[in-house]
Design an enzyme around this catalytic site. Structure first.
Site, PDB file in Angstrom:
ATOM      1  N   HIS A 210      -2.375  -2.800   9.124  1.00  0.00           N
ATOM      2  CA  HIS A 210      -0.906  -2.450   8.752  1.00  0.00           C
ATOM      3  C   HIS A 210      -0.618  -0.654   9.431  1.00  0.00           C
ATOM      4  CE1 HIS A 210      -2.381  -5.592   5.917  1.00  0.00           C
ATOM      5  NE2 HIS A 210      -1.216  -6.706   6.734  1.00  0.00           N
TER       6      HIS A 210
HETATM    7  S1  FES Z   1      -2.408  -0.296   5.967  1.00  0.00           S
HETATM    8 FE1  FES Z   1      -2.847  -2.603   5.424  1.00  0.00          FE
HETATM    9  S2  FES Z   1      -4.963  -3.285   5.142  1.00  0.00           S
HETATM   10 FE2  FES Z   1      -4.914  -0.791   5.789  1.00  0.00          FE
END
Ligand code: FES
Length: 199
Positions: A158
């Site tokens: 993410h």
């Molecule tokens: S940013 Fe979501 S698991 Fe690392």
């Protein structure tokens, strides 16, 4: 350093995946552990891991396993240590004040988050949902990274960013800095991961 691997930042931890995949990995890890030898079982259960760090050169990183988790050991160059001054203003918790008992032993509550400025020791698991961030150690503009990138780690799941001390950038999904495990130096060239006090 039998299970260790030294690279220049391209290794990822196989077996730790995003989201639901991570749960599957944990479930299948149990029978695998039971096939270990007694010493391997002790290691998987949490025994400290001794690591020869003498072969890790400045700018290189090794990954070892402790309690089933990847632990990164990186020898930072003087430039990389200096870069932490620049990222101070970009990270969410520069002084590692959040969850200190969980994430940052007392001796690592400093700008470099380590016992010695040159050596980073950190658990390579994102504090968001547990993916393994990728090392992006080269400074400078590159895809998916800010133009003023100083080197660090990118979580591909993410997009969380961490600097070369494992400090999370502001306004990213990951809430906290990477965990620094307990560790101590047995000598200049040997580390013990998982223990920080002499018995
Ligand atoms: S940013 Fe979501 S698991 Fe690392």
């Amino acid at each position: 350093m039998s299970n260790d691997a030294i690279d220049s930042g391209r290794r990822t931890w196989i077996g730790i995946a995003c989201g639901a995949g991570a749960l599957g990995t944990v479930a299948t890890a149990v029978p695998f552990v039971s096939s270990f030898s007694p010493s391997e079982r002790a290691k998987a259960a949490g025994a400290p891991v001794e690591v020869d760090i003498s072969a890790i050169r400045a700018g290189e990183m090794a990954t070892v396993e402790w309690r089933g988790k990847p632990v990164w050991i990186m020898r930072r160059t003087p430039e990389q240590i200096a870069s932490l001054k620049k990222t101070d203003a970009l990270v969410a918790d520069p002084d590692s004040k959040r969850k200190p008992d969980e994430l940052t032993p007392e001796y690592a509550r400093n700008e470099h988050r380590s016992r010695k400025p040159e050596l980073l020791v950190a658990v390579g698991i994102c504090t968001h949902l547990g993916c393994s961030p990728s090392a992006k150690l080269e400074a400078g503009p590159q895809p998916s990274l800010p133009d003023d990138w100083q080197g660090g780690f990118l979580c591909p799941c993410h997009g969380s960013l961490f600097d070369l001390a494992g400090r999370v950038y502001k306004n990213k999904p990951a809430p906290d800095n990477l965990e620094v495990p307990p560790y101590m130096y047995l000598s200049d060239g040997r580390l013990l991961i998982g223990e920080d006090k002499k018995a």
